[in-house]
Design a protein around this motif. Structure first.
Motif, PDB file in Angstrom:
ATOM      1  N   ASP A  69      -7.778   1.269  -4.546  1.00  0.00           N
ATOM      2  CA  ASP A  69      -7.879   2.907  -4.359  1.00  0.00           C
ATOM      3  C   ASP A  69      -9.407   3.575  -4.332  1.00  0.00           C
ATOM      4  O   ASP A  69     -10.371   2.782  -5.007  1.00  0.00           O
ATOM      5  CB  ASP A  69      -7.210   3.713  -5.786  1.00  0.00           C
ATOM      6  CG  ASP A  69      -6.002   4.615  -5.229  1.00  0.00           C
ATOM      7  OD1 ASP A  69      -6.360   4.981  -4.184  1.00  0.00           O
ATOM      8  OD2 ASP A  69      -5.043   4.751  -5.926  1.00  0.00           O
ATOM      9  N   ARG A 124      -5.903   1.484   0.061  1.00  0.00           N
ATOM     10  CA  ARG A 124      -5.982   0.085   1.250  1.00  0.00           C
ATOM     11  C   ARG A 124      -5.219  -1.098   0.524  1.00  0.00           C
ATOM     12  O   ARG A 124      -5.057  -1.128  -0.793  1.00  0.00           O
ATOM     13  CB  ARG A 124      -7.481  -0.414   1.175  1.00  0.00           C
ATOM     14  CG  ARG A 124      -7.607  -1.530   1.862  1.00  0.00           C
ATOM     15  CD  ARG A 124      -9.215  -1.989   1.785  1.00  0.00           C
ATOM     16  NE  ARG A 124     -10.307  -1.076   2.053  1.00  0.00           N
ATOM     17  CZ  ARG A 124     -10.852  -0.703   3.444  1.00  0.00           C
ATOM     18  NH1 ARG A 124     -10.333  -1.465   4.350  1.00  0.00           N
ATOM     19  NH2 ARG A 124     -11.790   0.254   3.432  1.00  0.00           N
ATOM     20  N   ALA A 125      -4.661  -1.964   1.160  1.00  0.00           N
ATOM     21  CA  ALA A 125      -4.015  -3.084   0.720  1.00  0.00           C
ATOM     22  C   ALA A 125      -4.000  -4.131   1.675  1.00  0.00           C
ATOM     23  O   ALA A 125      -4.040  -3.889   3.009  1.00  0.00           O
ATOM     24  CB  ALA A 125      -2.334  -2.810   0.513  1.00  0.00           C
ATOM     25  N   VAL A 170      -4.741  -4.669  -3.751  1.00  0.00           N
ATOM     26  CA  VAL A 170      -4.611  -3.228  -3.447  1.00  0.00           C
ATOM     27  C   VAL A 170      -5.644  -2.298  -3.898  1.00  0.00           C
ATOM     28  O   VAL A 170      -6.117  -2.534  -5.241  1.00  0.00           O
ATOM     29  CB  VAL A 170      -3.171  -2.760  -4.015  1.00  0.00           C
ATOM     30  CG1 VAL A 170      -2.954  -3.134  -5.382  1.00  0.00           C
ATOM     31  CG2 VAL A 170      -2.910  -1.457  -3.571  1.00  0.00           C
ATOM     32  N   GLY A 217       0.858  -1.292  -0.008  1.00  0.00           N
ATOM     33  CA  GLY A 217      -0.113   0.056   0.068  1.00  0.00           C
ATOM     34  C   GLY A 217       0.851   1.172   0.090  1.00  0.00           C
ATOM     35  O   GLY A 217       0.451   2.277  -0.689  1.00  0.00           O
TER      36      GLY A 217
END
Length: 613
Positions: free
Chosen positions: A386, A288-289, A384, A281
């Protein structure tokens, strides 16, 4: 020229292509001229800008000349691409050569710069040198500037302005450029004070937010001061280059190296997953990851790690825990194809429409999801996300896949270690049971033997062997700490305070650990019966070290008794004596001295046979 040599079949990517200003896959202007000479079999070729545009054909003057117009965006001629030869050529160009010259003229015209703004205009237009310099700057994403220290004005090249996202101008205040630098890097470039003092760093790299679109870019700046006759700095000349791709590649390489090193030391699956999520991330600057295990039988995702970064909208929370696969059926089906799922904008993917509601609840619009496949089955995913649409690059996807690979390897290692630990514990339990049975059998079988010394020696050796096994089990049967082996054995015979252990921290091979345990047991048993440990004042020093012998590194173990009765050569040479004589791992390299204050024994063996690398 044969049909095989027609321009449509020629590779227009001549040597030097790829550094062109016109775009990927187009040759530079020098290469266009070289191709024109080659296709037209001419001695020379040149670009004539802002001139007449004669139709291609033979020239009636001396030698041979032909030209093709450089077409402008509105159809007007910007100039010509002309080829010449010293020898007359009444027939002119062949149809294939004429077509090739026209194609090269269009290619050259496409690379000419846009019409200059009033601020950029020159009365005499662009000469060849100015054109070459501007195109080179554009190709290398390199701009130039002149900073006047008296006015604090930056006089930039057009490419400089493009790199910083600034509108066309002849001069821009230095403060206007400096405000584009991200706050964390604001201390890196020059400022008014360091420029006037002539102490500003000349070669620096920093990050900016472009003025027009807010994009984050890395800039490398190289500069030199110009001084007046009194040595006072009056101008700063320099170049700036967009090095974003290089810096991102460096950051990704460093991130993968960091992940690989830290995964080796992580002690749990949750710790490995959390580490990988954070590095993924942070490196991609995502919202978020994380990592989720997938149990298709239960129909659930179990999110083991979920990193939420500064790019996430305010109020974004972790989704760690269980989630039904039913909320993400479309994306799960894509993962079952065993390929990364790359989504720039969920709204533009009708095939994922069934999952939009589920992803909306966690604030996701764009994502990369890398499936984890074991024996053909989908068992997990590294992701991952966005919060806004994002055009993921091929490098982004490759980096996410590399993180997923290392995470999967780390998880597999931890699982293997857990399985090995369970196996070792079971083996240790069974070994102890076996030793107890052997001891019971020996006690029952030999209970009528009147000479109890051999019986006790046998039982003691069993216990020493069991202690050595215990140490090896703790180290997964790979290696054993030499101090732990020594303490495990000597505690059987006497108070540990009567021993001194001296030597570096070493890990013995499994075979060497058993050998050292048996040797120390025999020596301690002998010392208890006949040597230093048979009296209150006696003491034993056990030491080990690396020595060199015959040009090779050897391991040496020493046993030194003091404060006890004189040592005497045994009149009866039993199994224990023979075991000591055999030395470390049966190498036989043994030295024994029977001194007045006690026994001294030394054992030497090749370092590689004893010490774990």
């Amino acid at each position: 020229m044969t049909d095989a040599q027609r321009p449509s079949d020629l590779d227009m990517q001549a040597p030097g292509a790829g550094s062109d200003p016109g775009g990927p896959g187009q040759p530079a202007l020098d290469d266009v001229l070289a191709l024109a000479r080659l296709i037209c079999a001419a001695a020379s070729a040149e670009l004539q800008l802002h001139g007449a545009a004669p139709e291609p054909g033979p020239d009636q003057g001396a030698g041979f000349h032909a030209a093709a117009a450089l077409p402008g965006p509105d159809g007007e001629a910007l100039g010509v691409l002309r080829v010449s030869d010293r020898q007359p050529r009444p027939q002119g160009l062949s149809p294939a050569q004429a077509d090739g010259l026209k194609a090269l003229a269009r290619l050259a015209a496409a690379q000419l710069p846009r019409a200059p703004t009033p601020a950029e205009s020159r009365p005499d237009g662009l000469d060849a040198e100015a054109l070459r310099e501007r195109l080179a700057q554009k190709a290398g994403r390199t701009g130039t500037f002149e900073l006047d220290l008296d006015t604090d004005l930056v006089h930039p090249s057009p490419t400089f302005l493009q790199l910083f996202g600034l509108p066309p101008t002849d001069g821009v205040p230095a403060t206007e450029v400096q405000r584009l630098i991200v706050p964390d890097d604001s201390h890196i470039p020059s400022n008014t004070a360091t420029r006037h003092q002539g102490v500003a760093a000349l070669n620096v790299e920093y990050r900016i937010r472009r003025a027009d679109d807010g994009a984050l870019r890395w800039i490398a700046r190289r500069a030199e001061f110009l001084h007046d006759a009194q040595g006072r700095p009056v101008k700063l000349y320099g170049v700036v280059q967009d090095v974003t791709e290089r810096k991102l590649a460096e950051l990704r390489t460093q991130a993968l190296a960091q992940l690989g090193a830290q995964v080796r030391d992580a002690g749990s699956l949750d710790a490995v997953a959390a580490l990988a999520a954070r590095i993924l991330g942070e490196t991609l600057g995502a919202a978020r990851a994380g990592y989720a295990a997938i149990d298709t039988a239960r129909g659930a995702y179990r999110v083991l790690a979920d990193w939420v970064g500064p790019a996430a909208p305010q109020g974004t929370v972790s989704v760690k825990g269980d989630h039904p696969i039913a909320d993400y059926t479309a994306s799960t089906a894509r993962l079952l194809e065993h390929r990364p799922l790359v989504v720039d904008d969920l709204a533009a993917h009708p095939d994922l429409a069934a999952d939009v509601a589920g992803f909306s609840t966690i604030g996701t619009r764009a994502m990369i999801v890398v499936p984890v496949i074991e024996r053909g089955a989908l068992v997990g995913s590294t992701y991952v996300h966005d919060a806004q649409p994002r055009a993921w690059t091929a490098e982004d996807v490759r980096f996410a896949a590399a993180v997923a690979d290392r995470l999967h390897a780390g998880i597999a290692k931890l699982r293997a270690e857990d399985e090995q630990r369970i196996l070792n514990e079971e083996l240790s339990h069974r070994l102890k049971n076996t030793v107890a049975i052997v001891q019971a059998l020996a006690t029952q079988t030999l209970k009528t033997v009147t000479d109890r010394a051999p019986v006790q020696a046998f039982l003691g050796r069993l216990v020493a062997l069991s202690r050595a096994h215990d140490v090896l089990v703790q180290q997964h049967w790979l290696a054993a700490d030499i101090r732990a082996v020594a303490r495990g054995v000597i505690s059987i015979q006497s108070d540990e305070g009567r021993f001194t252990l001296v030597g570096p921290d070493l890990r013995l091979t499994s075979k060497a650990a058993l050998s050292v345990a048996m040797l120390l047991h025999e020596l301690a048993t002998n010392a208890t019966k006949h040597g230093a440990l048979s009296v209150e004042s006696g003491h034993v020093r056990i030491s080990w070290q690396a020595i060199e012998r015959a040009g090779e590194v050897q391991f040496r173990l020493d046993w030194e008794e003091s404060g006890g009765p004189p040592a005497r050569f045994p009149t009866r040479q039993g199994f224990g004596f023979r075991l000591i004589q055999m030395g470390l791992s049966g190498s036989g390299n043994t030295e024994i001295h029977y001194g007045d204050t006690g026994l001294r024994a030394g054992f030497v063996s090749p370092w590689s046979a004893v010490v774990e690398p």
